[in-house]
Write an enzyme that holds these catalytic residues in place. Sequence first.
Site, short mmCIF file in Angstrom:
data_model
loop_
_atom_site.label_atom_id
_atom_site.label_comp_id
_atom_site.label_asym_id
_atom_site.label_seq_id
_atom_site.Cartn_x
_atom_site.Cartn_y
_atom_site.Cartn_z
N THR A 227 0.48 -1.11 0.20
CA THR A 227 -0.07 0.09 -0.17
C THR A 227 -0.07 1.15 -0.03
OG1 THR A 227 -1.57 -1.73 0.77
CG2 THR A 227 -1.96 1.02 1.41
N HIS A 351 24.60 2.06 -32.14
CA HIS A 351 23.70 1.51 -32.16
C HIS A 351 22.83 1.40 -33.34
CE1 HIS A 351 23.16 2.17 -27.63
NE2 HIS A 351 23.65 2.25 -27.35
C1 LIG Z 1 -5.38 1.62 -0.07
C2 LIG Z 1 -6.90 2.06 -0.08
O1 LIG Z 1 -6.74 2.36 -0.88
S1 LIG Z 1 -8.20 0.98 0.21
C3 LIG Z 1 -9.78 1.86 -0.74
C4 LIG Z 1 -9.62 3.19 -0.95
N1 LIG Z 1 -11.28 4.08 -0.92
C5 LIG Z 1 -12.22 4.65 -0.58
O2 LIG Z 1 -11.08 4.70 0.34
C6 LIG Z 1 -13.13 4.39 -1.66
C7 LIG Z 1 -14.05 5.87 -1.86
N2 LIG Z 1 -13.92 6.34 0.24
C8 LIG Z 1 -15.73 6.45 0.43
O3 LIG Z 1 -15.96 6.89 -0.36
C9 LIG Z 1 -15.34 6.40 1.36
O4 LIG Z 1 -14.39 6.77 2.70
C10 LIG Z 1 -16.22 5.74 2.38
C11 LIG Z 1 -17.46 6.06 2.06
C12 LIG Z 1 -15.77 4.37 2.13
C13 LIG Z 1 -15.92 5.73 3.96
O5 LIG Z 1 -16.11 6.96 4.04
P1 LIG Z 1 -17.13 7.22 5.65
O6 LIG Z 1 -18.02 6.74 6.37
O7 LIG Z 1 -17.07 9.29 5.79
O8 LIG Z 1 -15.52 7.35 6.35
P2 LIG Z 1 -13.96 8.06 6.48
O9 LIG Z 1 -13.63 7.65 4.86
O10 LIG Z 1 -14.13 9.12 6.77
O11 LIG Z 1 -13.50 6.99 7.02
C14 LIG Z 1 -13.16 5.16 6.62
C15 LIG Z 1 -13.90 4.42 7.46
O12 LIG Z 1 -14.06 3.06 7.28
C16 LIG Z 1 -13.42 2.53 8.45
N3 LIG Z 1 -12.42 1.76 8.12
C17 LIG Z 1 -11.28 1.55 6.60
N4 LIG Z 1 -11.15 0.90 6.52
C18 LIG Z 1 -12.35 -0.14 6.97
C19 LIG Z 1 -12.37 -1.68 6.08
N5 LIG Z 1 -11.11 -2.41 5.15
N6 LIG Z 1 -13.40 -2.43 6.46
C20 LIG Z 1 -13.60 -1.95 7.14
N7 LIG Z 1 -13.76 -0.56 7.46
C21 LIG Z 1 -12.49 0.70 7.19
C22 LIG Z 1 -12.99 3.64 9.20
O13 LIG Z 1 -12.56 3.00 10.70
C23 LIG Z 1 -13.83 4.49 9.08
O14 LIG Z 1 -15.23 4.37 9.96
P3 LIG Z 1 -15.43 5.26 11.29
O15 LIG Z 1 -16.85 6.20 10.24
O16 LIG Z 1 -15.92 4.35 12.27
O17 LIG Z 1 -14.23 6.34 11.56
O1 LIG Z 2 -6.95 -3.84 -1.99
C1 LIG Z 2 -6.77 -4.29 -1.86
O2 LIG Z 2 -5.89 -5.61 -2.55
C2 LIG Z 2 -5.53 -3.43 -2.63
C3 LIG Z 2 -6.04 -1.91 -2.21
C4 LIG Z 2 -5.27 -1.01 -2.16
O3 LIG Z 2 -5.48 0.09 -3.25
C5 LIG Z 2 -4.29 -0.27 -1.05
O4 LIG Z 2 -3.82 -1.54 -0.57
O5 LIG Z 2 -2.90 0.32 -2.02
#
Ligand SMILES: CC(=O)SCCNC(=O)CCNC(=O)[C@H](O)C(C)(C)COP(=O)(O)OP(=O)(O)OC[C@H]1O[C@@H](n2cnc3c(N)ncnc32)[C@H](O)[C@@H]1OP(=O)(O)O
Ligand SMILES: O=C(O)CCC(=O)C(=O)O
Length: 477
Positions: A227, A351
């Site tokens: 990540t 080359h």
């Molecule tokens: C490494 C990566 O790229 S992972 C993929 C990342 N992708 C994304 O984040 C997708 C786009 N994200 C979003 O639209 C938003 O973050 C959402 C809809 C997923 C969540 O939004 P919100 O509910 O407003 O929460 P926010 O983004 O502030 O925080 C993340 C929440 O998910 C929780 N969380 C984070 N990762 C995970 C997970 N892998 N599994 C379960 N819960 C998780 C956190 O604890 C936090 O929970 P909280 O509401 O109790 O604080």
């Molecule tokens: O779902 C996964 O395996 C990767 C998520 C992600 O984008 C990361 O960890 O950088």
Amino acid sequence: MCPSAAAAAANDTITVPTTEGAVPPEFQAVDSSAATKNGAAAANPQQRNPYASRASDFLSNTSNWKIIESTLREGEQFANAFFDTETKMKIAQALSDFGVEYLEITSPAASEQSYEDCKRICQMGLKSKILTHIRCHMDDARKAVETGVDGVDIVIGTSSFLRKYSHGKDITYIIKSAIEVIEFVKSKGIEVRFSSEDSFRSDLVDLLSIYRAVDKVGVNRVGIADTVGCANPRQVYDLVRTLRGVVSCDIECHFHDDSGCAVANAFCALEAGATHIDTSVLGIGERNGITTLGGLIARMYVVDPEYVKGKYNLAMLREVENLVADAVQVSVPFNNPITGFCAFTHKAGIHAKAILANPSTYEILKPEDFGMSRYIDIGSRLTGWNAVKSRVEQLELDMTDEQVKDVTMKIKELADVRTQSMDDVDTVLRVYHKHVTSGKLGLRQPAVFDQLLAEHKSEAGSEKGDDEPAAKKAKLA
Ligand SMILES: CC(=O)SCCNC(=O)CCNC(=O)[C@H](O)C(C)(C)COP(=O)(O)OP(=O)(O)OC[C@H]1O[C@@H](n2cnc3c(N)ncnc32)[C@H](O)[C@@H]1OP(=O)(O)O
Ligand SMILES: O=C(O)CCC(=O)C(=O)O
Ligand SMILES: [Zn+2]
């Protein structure tokens, strides 16, 4: 392509036919079982592609792997990305036509439009399977299965950083919720993958306990994610090989490029037994992104060209990259593998000579396999007489080798002041040829030649008027 790059490709270079093989016969991959049977590989080690996996690499999947294309998920996390529905559909269509096995789409939990777009892409009837990417949470899973996806990718952070600062859950909770979500998705009859975010900063015992538990309940794939882009190829090889011995399901890998190892790490993961690699077009993603689709294709083509050509429509790569580059308002990098403007341009004389004799000398990829052309730049001070001779022959000018060497010295002298365009070089060659043939010019007479060239330019300029460069007119003459 930027204007100067386009000019370089169009004007300052010789296009060389791309008919000869980039991979000479001795480096062509052979069926290793046949080679072992008849002893050919042992007798002549050059009978096989040295970049293919060895028979002893029993874990290697470098000729048996799939792409999970995440431009529409990881790529949407790129700073410049905003994909409206139409753009998402165009990208999805292009990637499916290119031949990627899976498309990963942003979580339907992200927003109302993300939910609708995911559904819409599922209805397109694409060849690629559609996945969506969710948190390890039942609410997200319920939304995901409603969209009509072929599979769900579940992720949760397992490193102490993420356990403490992201979701705050311990390993026992992670395993329990993972099993609940996996079983729910499986009950809907679609694929399910479980991945540990930040795998390389996670405790190995924790990781293996989680993977073993999810493998036991029948997950289709487990995922390893670098990540933060901290892993190196050796660490990747070790972790994937260890995991290969622990789970029986497929192994997917996801590599960020913060320290420049994303393509190399993907390759090592496949060598160690991974089965699926996450990519995005041009590598777009969070921060500086992940393994690039084009970079992975180039790397794996070197290993097994026939396998890669058989799976993907390689001539479409440039179109797919341009589509995404336009959508996120970036240029394709000049040094991009395969499609960068100079990816098949050869400049230095040493080359150029060898390339003209056999392209394999300085090319490991065949440009024609990707719908690309090879160029030789002869307008620089680094050019050599062999490259100039090739242009002389293209222009059907009759010159001895001594004369070609003489005019090459002139081109170098001019290129010491500024790079010469192809038109400039052609003018020099034509003027030289005309006067050397008529006897007005002998060998090694730079001063006489300078004068003849100046006369030619002023005549050409006055005949044509000032609006067209003399060199251009000379070329038309
Ligand atoms: C490494 C990566 O790229 S992972 C993929 C990342 N992708 C994304 O984040 C997708 C786009 N994200 C979003 O639209 C938003 O973050 C959402 C809809 C997923 C969540 O939004 P919100 O509910 O407003 O929460 P926010 O983004 O502030 O925080 C993340 C929440 O998910 C929780 N969380 C984070 N990762 C995970 C997970 N892998 N599994 C379960 N819960 C998780 C956190 O604890 C936090 O929970 P909280 O509401 O109790 O604080
Ligand atoms: O779902 C996964 O395996 C990767 C998520 C992600 O984008 C990361 O960890 O950088
Ligand atoms: Zn990522």
